[in-house]
Design an enzyme around this catalytic site. Structure first.
Site, mmCIF file in Angstrom:
data_model
loop_
_atom_site.group_PDB
_atom_site.id
_atom_site.type_symbol
_atom_site.label_atom_id
_atom_site.label_comp_id
_atom_site.label_asym_id
_atom_site.label_seq_id
_atom_site.Cartn_x
_atom_site.Cartn_y
_atom_site.Cartn_z
ATOM 1 N N SER A 137 0.816 -1.203 0.000
ATOM 2 C CA SER A 137 0.000 0.000 0.000
ATOM 3 C C SER A 137 0.858 1.266 0.000
ATOM 4 O O SER A 137 1.602 1.513 -0.938
ATOM 5 C CB SER A 137 -0.965 -0.019 1.188
ATOM 6 O OG SER A 137 -1.875 1.046 1.109
ATOM 7 N N ASP A 280 -3.502 6.474 -3.434
ATOM 8 C CA ASP A 280 -2.289 5.943 -2.828
ATOM 9 C C ASP A 280 -1.698 4.891 -3.774
ATOM 10 O O ASP A 280 -2.306 4.563 -4.801
ATOM 11 C CB ASP A 280 -2.549 5.430 -1.412
ATOM 12 C CG ASP A 280 -3.274 4.107 -1.358
ATOM 13 O OD1 ASP A 280 -3.943 3.748 -2.340
ATOM 14 O OD2 ASP A 280 -3.186 3.412 -0.330
ATOM 15 N N ASP A 282 -1.363 1.695 -4.158
ATOM 16 C CA ASP A 282 -2.096 0.534 -4.672
ATOM 17 C C ASP A 282 -3.534 0.879 -5.020
ATOM 18 O O ASP A 282 -4.335 0.000 -5.340
ATOM 19 C CB ASP A 282 -2.029 -0.653 -3.703
ATOM 20 C CG ASP A 282 -2.806 -0.423 -2.420
ATOM 21 O OD1 ASP A 282 -2.949 0.747 -1.996
ATOM 22 O OD2 ASP A 282 -3.271 -1.417 -1.816
ATOM 23 N N ASP A 284 -6.157 1.822 -3.432
ATOM 24 C CA ASP A 284 -7.348 1.485 -2.660
ATOM 25 C C ASP A 284 -7.829 2.649 -1.805
ATOM 26 O O ASP A 284 -8.901 2.576 -1.204
ATOM 27 C CB ASP A 284 -7.137 0.216 -1.814
ATOM 28 C CG ASP A 284 -6.110 0.387 -0.699
ATOM 29 O OD1 ASP A 284 -5.393 1.407 -0.681
ATOM 30 O OD2 ASP A 284 -6.024 -0.532 0.141
#
Length: 527
Positions: A137, A280, A282, A284
């Site tokens: 992440s 961000d 990734d 999500d």
């Protein structure tokens, strides 16, 4: 397993050599505490040893996931595997897919780097038994991670995580875990995700958008999704658009961090955008920037949560059957918004592993929206039972278009909510700690000697599973402070909210709430 045994059976010659070269103290430290499941998975630096992300750890973790699935009667079922563009992600995803295939599972290895929400969607769409996403992440560049979905694309919770850890401890040596080659799938599931995410729009019209994926994997998918949703004017931060695991233009690849969105807001001003979106790495999570009379600013996750919650409920055909959710560390305004529409509000523990299950015990209600203050928003739970920055970006742009159609802007909408539900002043304060032990010691001290006042108001404390909640106030003012250790970073976090009674005098209410906030922030330094 001894360090010597680990090194002898490390399937990656590079990490085996690295461990062999470690000084005795360093080697002992790496074997002192293996990675454990935190927020639905593993997360740590990319390097050799059981306390980090490497081929051996990924192989053993995947063998363990396969064992748990088989024990639950899901042997031979479908598992989705995806990955981001961080260091090591490509080989880790390949290893995970190959271990699962050797264990008899039908593996869909998504092609290339994909946003995390695509994996959550794919698990649910295909009715797969599980999904694995290789991602860290918004962690620093040196890290990577291993995120696991069960139960219709929902992040795992206990006892599943502990069962996987137990199986990992019993896993064979990493070089003895069988692997069967897997060919990556086509882009069909990514295409279906884009179509679904573009369809979350409720209205019409268009807006000019500035967007950055912060060197992550969401750029191309987000732009295509926004285009299909009818937002043709999407301007991107060129230096941050292509995936880059070193995140060269930001000190920390998290839209919440100071300075991370400077390039985005500069672009937004240059192109006269109506809204700015930062994903961000990734993709999500979604941070939102807006133009104001004094220049561009980023909304807090709570402000975005209020706006989206109100927007969705105002366009839900049967609000009485709707469930909305927010975490214990998020603002309480969503509860008031839900009450006005006759919807059910559920407050959960921190994290989408809980938020995604908010309607599990409500047979007459269906989750339509969930959010947490850390810029995580789930706007289409029927398709993605996790936070999803891309579909959230579509809905944010839809909301801004709706405001424009009414001759309003986002600050106008926030003022409207404040007049109706009262000014809610929110803030977060973090204290870095050396390790989980220090965080636990600080929490223990607060439990033993809780503060007796909050900005001059008598305080009461509620102790829940992973947090302490301090409250105080009177008929016109409500103060709430939630303290908990971070699940992903070495921090103790404090979440503040001051609520003033509903009033048309927003200037006075905001000045008063800001003064109370400053008092609270100053007092937290002594906790």
């Amino acid at each position: 397993m001894t360090p010597e045994e680990w090194i002898d059976h490390d399937p990656d010659p590079g990490t085996a050599e690295e461990l062999s070269a470690c000084a005795p103290d360093e080697l002992a430290a790496r074997f002192a505490r293996p990675l454990t499941f935190g927020t639905a998975g593993l997360r740590g630096p990319v390097r050799g040893g059981p306390d980090a992300m490497n081929v051996a750890v990924v192989a053993r973790a995947t063998w363990a996931v396969a064992r748990v699935l088989a024990d639950r009667g899901a042997a031979g079922s479908t598992v989705i595997v995806g990955r981001d563009a961080r260091h090591g992600s490509a080989i880790f995803a390949t290893v995970a897919a190959e271990v699962l295939a050797a264990q008899g599972f039908s593996v869909i290895l998504l092609p290339g780097a994909v946003p995390t929400p695509v994996v959550a969607f794919a698990v649910r769409h295909t009715e797969a038994a599980a999904g694995i996403q290789i991602t860290a992440s918004h962690n620093p560049p040196a890290d990577n991670g291993y995120k696991v979905y069960f139960d219709g694309g929902i992040q795992i919770v206990s006892p599943t995580d502990r069962q996987i850890e137990t199986a990992m401890a019993a896993a064979p040596f990493a070089d003895r875990i069988e692997r069967t080659p897997v060919e990556p799938a086509d882009a069909g599931l990514i295409e279906r995700y884009i179509t679904r995410a573009a369809g979350v729009r409720r209205g019409a019209g268009s807006v000019r958008v500035a967007l950055t994926p912060l060197h992550g994997v969401g750029g191309a998918v987000a732009v295509e999704t926004l285009h299909r949703a009818g937002f043709d004017q999407v301007h991107t931060v060129g230096a941050q658009f292509a995936p880059d695991p070193d995140f060269p233009t930001v000190a920390f690849p998290n839209p919440e961090e100071p300075g991370a969105t400077d390039g985005l807001l500069a672009l937004a001003a240059d192109v006269h955008a109506d809204v700015a979106i930062a994903l961000d790495p990734d993709a999500d999570r979604c941070a939102v920037g807006i133009p104001t009379a004094s220049g561009w600013r980023m909304l807090s996750g709570d402000e975005t949560g209020w706006l989206l919650g109100d927007y969705l409920l105002s366009r839900t055909p049967d609000p009485a059957a709707a469930v909305v959710a927010s975490s214990v560390v998020s603002s309480r305004m969503l509860a008031a918004i839900a009450a006005r529409y006759g919807a059910v509000h559920v407050e959960t523990l921190t994290g989408f592993k809980w938020l995604a299950r908010a309607d599990a015990e409500l047979p007459s209600g269906t989750l339509v929206y969930a959010y947490e203050e850390a810029i995580g928003h789930c706007v289409d739970p029927a398709a993605v039972r996790d936070k999803d920055g891309i579909s959230a970006a579509v809905l944010v742009c839809d909301l801004v278009a709706a405001c424009k159609d009414q001759g309003l802007d986002v600050p106008d909408k926030l003022d409207e909510l404040a007049r109706r539900y009262g000014v809610h002043e929110v803030a977060a304060v973090s204290r870095r700690v050396a390790d989980p032990g220090e965080a636990a010691a600080l929490m223990a001290r607060l439990r033993a000697e809780p503060p007796t006042a909050l900005a001059g108001f008598a305080a009461t404390v509620t102790d829940i599973t992973d947090a302490l909640i301090f409250t105080g106030g009177d008929d016109d003012t409500s103060i709430r402070v939630v303290v908990r250790p971070s699940g992903t970073e070495p921090k103790l976090k404090c979440y503040l909210e001051i609520r003033c009674a509903a009033s048309d005098d927003l200037t006075s209410s905001r000045t008063y709430a800001a003064a109370l906030r400053e008092q609270l922030v100053a007092s937290l330094a002594h906790w």
